[in-house]
Every structure is written in structure tokens, then in C-alpha cells.
Design an enzyme around this catalytic site. Sequence first.
Site, short mmCIF file in Angstrom:
data_model
loop_
_atom_site.label_atom_id
_atom_site.label_comp_id
_atom_site.label_asym_id
_atom_site.label_seq_id
_atom_site.Cartn_x
_atom_site.Cartn_y
_atom_site.Cartn_z
N ASP A 44 0.84 -1.20 0.00
CA ASP A 44 0.00 0.00 0.00
C ASP A 44 0.88 1.25 0.00
O ASP A 44 0.38 2.38 -0.06
CB ASP A 44 -1.05 -0.01 1.13
CG ASP A 44 -0.44 -0.13 2.51
OD1 ASP A 44 0.80 -0.23 2.63
OD2 ASP A 44 -1.22 -0.13 3.49
N SER A 45 2.20 1.06 -0.02
CA SER A 45 3.13 2.16 -0.29
C SER A 45 2.85 2.75 -1.67
O SER A 45 3.31 3.84 -1.98
CB SER A 45 4.59 1.69 -0.20
OG SER A 45 4.78 0.50 -0.95
N GLU A 74 -1.26 -5.53 8.71
CA GLU A 74 -0.45 -4.95 9.78
C GLU A 74 -1.05 -5.27 11.15
O GLU A 74 -2.26 -5.09 11.34
CB GLU A 74 -0.36 -3.43 9.59
CG GLU A 74 0.35 -3.03 8.33
CD GLU A 74 0.49 -1.52 8.14
OE1 GLU A 74 0.18 -0.75 9.08
OE2 GLU A 74 0.92 -1.11 7.04
N GLU A 105 9.24 -4.04 10.42
CA GLU A 105 9.54 -2.71 9.86
C GLU A 105 10.13 -1.78 10.92
O GLU A 105 9.54 -1.57 11.98
CB GLU A 105 8.26 -2.09 9.25
CG GLU A 105 8.57 -0.71 8.67
CD GLU A 105 7.63 -0.26 7.56
OE1 GLU A 105 6.75 -1.02 7.14
OE2 GLU A 105 7.80 0.90 7.11
O1 KIV Z 1 3.55 -1.10 1.63
C1 KIV Z 1 4.71 -1.54 1.58
O2 KIV Z 1 5.46 -1.31 0.61
C2 KIV Z 1 5.18 -2.34 2.70
C3 KIV Z 1 6.64 -2.64 2.76
C4 KIV Z 1 7.37 -1.41 3.09
C5 KIV Z 1 6.94 -3.74 3.69
O3 KIV Z 1 4.42 -2.70 3.53
#
Ligand code: KIV
Length: 250
Positions: free
Chosen positions: A40-41, A109, A176
Site C-alpha cells: 500500500d506504499s 499490519e 519494519e
Molecule cells: O507497503 C509496503 O510497501 C510495505 C513494505 C514497506 C513492507 O508494507
Amino acid sequence: MQEFRDKKLRSERITALTAYDYPTARLLDESGIDIILVGDSVGMVVLGYEDTTQVTLEEMVHHTRAVARGVKRALLVADMPIHTYDTPAEAVVTARTLVEAGAQAVKLEGGVSHILQIEAIICEGISVMGHIGMLPQSVREEGGYKVKGRTKSEAEALIRDGQAVETAGAFAVVLEIVNPEVARQITDALKIPTIGIGSGEDCDGQILVTHDLIGLFPWFTPKFVSPEARVADEIRKAVQSFIARTRSGT
Ligand code: KIV
């Protein structure tokens, strides 16, 4: 998913990167990466949001479909966006939706707090990757991206989170921005592999946001990333050459 536990037993490091579109997914897959995460980044590095808290399930489905078209051999994991797994029933619906879009596993998460969600998804036959430590979906409550596990009680809570995620049936867990010594302790305590991001060298694998690794989001690079390329500079150079060539009529 046993393959990833076996890699841990053989001390073979697991590699994971994010992708949000077809060409990147195909390039990562062809390069031999083990896991591709539709993170979700995407909200920050592709959609221009401030953080991941605005990302919707519809957006994740759209990007997961594109990535799935480019992946032949890596494991494709998709992130469950914020507030799409507040209850076990919601978690199951979200996980199914992402699997229908092409994901082979989902990531969510939370540790001890999300055991029922992880168990419910696994009961549906869908594999889950856990994510503990700094939780980007809680960045607003946390007031920033801060290192986790600096105090004894925080470290103990993180170890409990890791154990809970493993007991619930997750096949791996992302750590993380966890204090590297605590990340090492969690890694030693678990049978499932730990995949670190900003958590030191002693995890069973490493994951990065691909844009950070290749320098495609030059406006912000996390401290723990050493970029391997400067793609943004190459894009700027190519665009400026095109502009100059076009304007001069050559
Ligand atoms: O959303 C993401 O890219 C992530 C990674 C940073 C682990 O959760």
C-alpha cells in the site's frame, strides 16, 4: 509456503521488493526476486498521497491485477489496505477480493491485536504474511516513522507479536524499522522467516520499496536505504534531451 520456512532452515536469505505495475513486476520477476509485494506504499510512491492511510481496496485491486499480469514465478503478495480488515469477517472478504485480483497471499499490519483476522483468512485457505514493528497505517497516531523496540517493554511486546502471528498461521512476517538487536531476537525465536525493512542485517530476508532501491522517488529516501540506481536522474535527462531536440527541430 513451506519453501520459505525451508529457506530459513537452510539460512538462505529471502528477497522481496514492491511492484505496482506490469513492467516493474515483470522486470523483478525476470530478475529472480522471491516475493513481489503490491504494497500500500503505492499510495505514496505512485498515487502521490501523504501516507498509506488513504489507499482504498479498489486501488489495491487495480494495481494487483496489473502486477499479476507480469509475474510468472515469484510469490505475489498484496497488502490489505487500512480499515478493510477491522473485523475477521471483513478481513476474509478483503483477502478473497485480492486473491481474485491475482494475489497468492495477503499482508496485514498488526500482531497480537490481529490474530483473529489472520486465523479467519487462513481458514479460507489464503496465506498471510504478518507485519509488525512500525505500522505505516498507524503513522498518524504514532506521529511519524519511529524505530520500534527501543525499550525493554516494547521489545517484549514485539516478540509477543511475532509469536502470535506465527501461532495464528502466517507464513512469514515483515519487521519494519525494528531495533536490529530486537529483530535478531525475533528472528531467532520464530520458525517462520522474518523479512526486515530498516531492521538490520539479521532478519531471514529483506524487503524494500522498489522506488527507493532504484531512485525513482527522489524527493524522499528512507535513511536505511542505499539506492542501487538513480532512475529519476535518467528520466530527467531523457526528458530534457527530448525537449531540447524538439525545440531545436533536430
Ligand atoms: O507497503 C509496503 O510497501 C510495505 C513494505 C514497506 C513492507 O508494507
